[in-house]
Design a protein around this motif. Structure first.
Motif, PDB file in Angstrom:
ATOM      1  N   SER A   6      12.642   0.875  36.742  1.00 10.92           N
ATOM      2  CA  SER A   6      13.608   1.896  36.347  1.00 10.92           C
ATOM      3  C   SER A   6      14.660   2.141  37.425  1.00 10.92           C
ATOM      4  O   SER A   6      15.697   2.728  37.145  1.00 10.92           O
ATOM      5  N   PHE A   7      14.410   1.690  38.672  1.00 11.67           N
ATOM      6  CA  PHE A   7      15.419   1.818  39.722  1.00 11.67           C
ATOM      7  C   PHE A   7      16.516   0.771  39.574  1.00 11.67           C
ATOM      8  O   PHE A   7      17.661   1.009  39.930  1.00 11.67           O
ATOM      9  N   GLU A   8      16.162  -0.402  39.060  1.00 15.77           N
ATOM     10  CA  GLU A   8      17.126  -1.495  38.941  1.00 15.77           C
ATOM     11  C   GLU A   8      17.818  -1.525  37.578  1.00 15.77           C
ATOM     12  O   GLU A   8      18.920  -2.035  37.443  1.00 15.77           O
ATOM     13  N   ARG A   9      17.167  -1.025  36.549  1.00 20.97           N
ATOM     14  CA  ARG A   9      17.713  -1.073  35.202  1.00 20.97           C
ATOM     15  C   ARG A   9      18.135   0.314  34.736  1.00 20.97           C
ATOM     16  O   ARG A   9      17.599   1.324  35.182  1.00 20.97           O
ATOM     17  N   LYS A  10      19.089   0.333  33.795  1.00 20.72           N
ATOM     18  CA  LYS A  10      19.472   1.609  33.204  1.00 20.72           C
ATOM     19  C   LYS A  10      18.305   2.197  32.431  1.00 20.72           C
ATOM     20  O   LYS A  10      18.006   3.386  32.530  1.00 20.72           O
ATOM     21  N   VAL A  11      17.660   1.347  31.607  1.00 22.96           N
ATOM     22  CA  VAL A  11      16.477   1.764  30.863  1.00 22.96           C
ATOM     23  C   VAL A  11      15.473   0.614  30.887  1.00 22.96           C
ATOM     24  O   VAL A  11      15.810  -0.516  30.526  1.00 22.96           O
ATOM     25  N   ASP A  12      14.264   0.881  31.340  1.00 18.12           N
ATOM     26  CA  ASP A  12      13.192  -0.113  31.357  1.00 18.12           C
ATOM     27  C   ASP A  12      12.425   0.032  30.046  1.00 18.12           C
ATOM     28  O   ASP A  12      11.563   0.897  29.890  1.00 18.12           O
ATOM     29  N   MET A  13      12.730  -0.838  29.057  1.00 13.47           N
ATOM     30  CA  MET A  13      12.243  -0.685  27.697  1.00 13.47           C
ATOM     31  C   MET A  13      11.017  -1.539  27.405  1.00 13.47           C
ATOM     32  O   MET A  13      10.839  -2.608  27.978  1.00 13.47           O
ATOM     33  N   THR A  14      10.205  -1.071  26.478  1.00 15.34           N
ATOM     34  CA  THR A  14       9.071  -1.812  25.948  1.00 15.34           C
ATOM     35  C   THR A  14       9.019  -1.593  24.438  1.00 15.34           C
ATOM     36  O   THR A  14       9.116  -0.452  23.974  1.00 15.34           O
ATOM     37  N   PHE A  15       8.890  -2.686  23.678  1.00 15.84           N
ATOM     38  CA  PHE A  15       8.759  -2.612  22.224  1.00 15.84           C
ATOM     39  C   PHE A  15       7.372  -3.119  21.843  1.00 15.84           C
ATOM     40  O   PHE A  15       6.955  -4.188  22.296  1.00 15.84           O
ATOM     41  N   VAL A  16       6.678  -2.382  20.994  1.00 13.77           N
ATOM     42  CA  VAL A  16       5.311  -2.729  20.647  1.00 13.77           C
ATOM     43  C   VAL A  16       5.109  -2.660  19.132  1.00 13.77           C
ATOM     44  O   VAL A  16       4.971  -1.566  18.581  1.00 13.77           O
ATOM     45  N   PRO A  17       5.122  -3.804  18.425  1.00 12.40           N
ATOM     46  CA  PRO A  17       4.626  -3.819  17.042  1.00 12.40           C
ATOM     47  C   PRO A  17       3.111  -3.995  17.077  1.00 12.40           C
ATOM     48  O   PRO A  17       2.592  -4.710  17.929  1.00 12.40           O
ATOM     49  N   ALA A  18       2.381  -3.355  16.188  1.00 13.12           N
ATOM     50  CA  ALA A  18       0.928  -3.353  16.335  1.00 13.12           C
ATOM     51  C   ALA A  18       0.223  -3.257  14.999  1.00 13.12           C
ATOM     52  O   ALA A  18       0.731  -2.650  14.056  1.00 13.12           O
ATOM     53  N   ILE A  19      -0.952  -3.874  14.928  1.00  9.95           N
ATOM     54  CA  ILE A  19      -1.882  -3.628  13.846  1.00  9.95           C
ATOM     55  C   ILE A  19      -3.059  -2.859  14.430  1.00  9.95           C
ATOM     56  O   ILE A  19      -3.358  -2.995  15.617  1.00  9.95           O
ATOM     57  N   TYR A  20      -3.723  -2.042  13.622  1.00  6.16           N
ATOM     58  CA  TYR A  20      -4.796  -1.214  14.169  1.00  6.16           C
ATOM     59  C   TYR A  20      -5.834  -0.913  13.105  1.00  6.16           C
ATOM     60  O   TYR A  20      -5.639  -1.145  11.903  1.00  6.16           O
ATOM     61  N   TYR A  21      -6.950  -0.381  13.577  1.00  7.65           N
ATOM     62  CA  TYR A  21      -8.013   0.071  12.672  1.00  7.65           C
ATOM     63  C   TYR A  21      -8.751   1.233  13.322  1.00  7.65           C
ATOM     64  O   TYR A  21      -8.996   1.225  14.534  1.00  7.65           O
ATOM     65  N   SER A  22      -9.103   2.229  12.514  1.00  6.75           N
ATOM     66  CA  SER A  22      -9.984   3.300  12.965  1.00  6.75           C
ATOM     67  C   SER A  22     -10.773   3.792  11.765  1.00  6.75           C
ATOM     68  O   SER A  22     -10.322   3.658  10.618  1.00  6.75           O
ATOM     69  N   PRO A  23     -11.957   4.352  11.973  1.00 12.07           N
ATOM     70  CA  PRO A  23     -12.762   4.847  10.854  1.00 12.07           C
ATOM     71  C   PRO A  23     -12.045   5.914  10.031  1.00 12.07           C
ATOM     72  O   PRO A  23     -12.271   6.033   8.830  1.00 12.07           O
ATOM     73  N   SER A  24     -11.169   6.716  10.650  1.00 18.14           N
ATOM     74  CA  SER A  24     -10.520   7.826   9.946  1.00 18.14           C
ATOM     75  C   SER A  24      -9.301   7.393   9.148  1.00 18.14           C
ATOM     76  O   SER A  24      -8.924   8.045   8.183  1.00 18.14           O
TER      77      SER A  24
END
Length: 413
Positions: free
Chosen positions: A68-86
């Motif tokens: 974040s010191f070198e970049r204007k915005v340090d971005m991360t994109f996360v597409p995900a599949i998931y599972y939970s009992p609820s």
């Protein structure tokens, strides 16, 4: 039971091993477990052909760098599949970023934000945005959070006795939340501020999946199933932690006083509430940290069940279903020992207690709930961990031990 715990730990180790080789990870959106694969955009063919060990070592080295010191915005994109009992299986998408309005002062934390959306086969969905905006020299802070979710959920009733003795019922809970807070630094570590929030809740009942509304009303003592309220809060915070997400030393004290005026809610009367958080962190031997956490919440008489204090979930009193134990007031105390094991891996053990009650006069020490458990940690990058916790609690009216697993980001407190 212990066989199931052993299997869960074995699965976690396999997941971490796969994260080493493939950079796969675990994400929790709300109470949902998300498994995702992150592939850097700048990966080259040479990188893809490199061995797992060399990629892992390079990943560990780069994870300690704050971009974040070198970049204007340090971005991360996360597409995900998931599972939970609820919520069953589903899909989630999240975009998160770090940025700095003050790139000269390296002693202050970075600003952050995240935007997320998730949906599952059971009809659960959640969309939201949250973040912390840190101004120059950390003289001011803006904290914001807004989300809407709709989720089939379990409910036992209001109060300790209902949570222990009743059989749970299912209904569809939907809630819209918006919260904005401004903090001004008074002196080193001390902030004061003001905030406003809006909270709208409604439930759906009947059909094959949910309990009838006529059967649900007795569990909430005849109250309604739809409420909205706007609150105005005053904050006082004292923060000497060396880090926000994974502190190793320091003190954090936060006091919040909130009023929901009669003309700004659907309850028909003015409501008030107070919250207190006290955290203490101390390094012990090499790689070990002792963390203490005290939390309390008080709500005025007449506060609807949807705004009650509660315990359980991913942080306070892990092992209990979130919201199972709820009442006007709640207090919890936890102690956790955190130990680094090897490189990015670590382990924790905790113990504590909590209590829900309607008034100080009705507080009963015999209704104090225990919590204890163990967990594993894996450092994804600098200041960001994934965690697996397995917590244990008390017993219900059938004598069955209350317990549960938690996957989440960062430490519980």
């Amino acid at each position: 039971m212990f066989r199931r715990i052993a299997i869960l730990f074995a699965l976690l180790i396999l997941l971490c091993a796969d994260a080493v080789a493939q950079k796969d990870s675990i994400l929790v959106v709300g109470r949902d477990t998300v498994a995702y694969r992150y592939t850097p955009i700048n990966s080259s063919a040479t990188t893809r052909k490199s061995g797992s060990s060399s990629r892992f070592l390079r990943y560990i080295a780069e994870s300690n760098v704050d971009s974040s010191f070198e970049r204007k915005v340090d971005m991360t994109f996360v597409p995900a599949i998931y599972y939970s009992p609820s919520t069953s299986a589903g899909l989630a998408v999240m975009a998160a970023g770090l940025y700095r309005l003050d790139k000269k002062n390296r002693s202050i934390p970075a600003s952050d934000f995240s935007v997320y959306a998730t949906a599952s086969l059971t009809g659960f969905y959640r969309v939201g945005v949250k973040g912390n905006n840190i101004f120059k020299d950390d003289n001011q802070r803006i904290v914001y959070n807004a989300e809407f979710y709709s989720q089939p959920t379990s409910f036992w009733g209001v109060g300790y006795d209902a949570a222990v003795e009743n059989t749970s019922v299912r209904y569809l809970a939907s809630r819209c939340i918006a919260d904005l807070r401004f903090l001004q630094r008074v002196t080193k570590g001390l902030f004061v501020g003001i905030g406003a929030d809006y909270n709208y809740h409604f439930g759906r009942f009947g059909g094959k999946r949910y309990v009838a509304e006529s059967d649900f009303i007795p569990l909430i003592n005849g109250e309604g199933v739809e409420y909205n309220a706007t609150g105005i809060s005053l904050y006082v915070e004292y923060d000497t932690r060396d880090a926000i997400s994974a502190p190793q030393r320091g003190v954090y004290i936060a006091v919040q006083g909130k009023v929901r005026p009669k003309g700004m809610n659907s309850v028909g009367q003015t409501l008030w509430s107070g919250r207190l958080v006290v955290d203490y962190y101390q390094r012990l031997w090499r790689g070990a940290v002792l963390a203490l956490d005290l939390r309390g919440e008080l709500n005025s008489k007449g506060t609807p069940w949807v705004y009650n204090a509660s315990i359980g979930g991913t942080s306070a009193m892990r092992g209990y279903y979130a919201g199972r134990f709820n009442d006007l007031c709640a207090v919890t105390l936890q102690a956790e020992l955190r130990q680094k094991i090897y490189k990015g891996f670590g382990a924790v053990a905790w113990g504590g207690a909590g209590n829900v009650f309607s008034t100080f006069g009705s507080f009963d020490w015999h209704k104090t709930l225990p919590t204890y458990g163990v967990g594993l940690r894996y450092a994804l990058k600098h200041g960001l961990n994934i965690r697996f916790d397995y917590g244990f609690g008390g017993r219900d009216h059938r004598g069955k031990l209350i317990h549960g697993a938690v996957f989440s980001f960062n430490e519980a407190f």
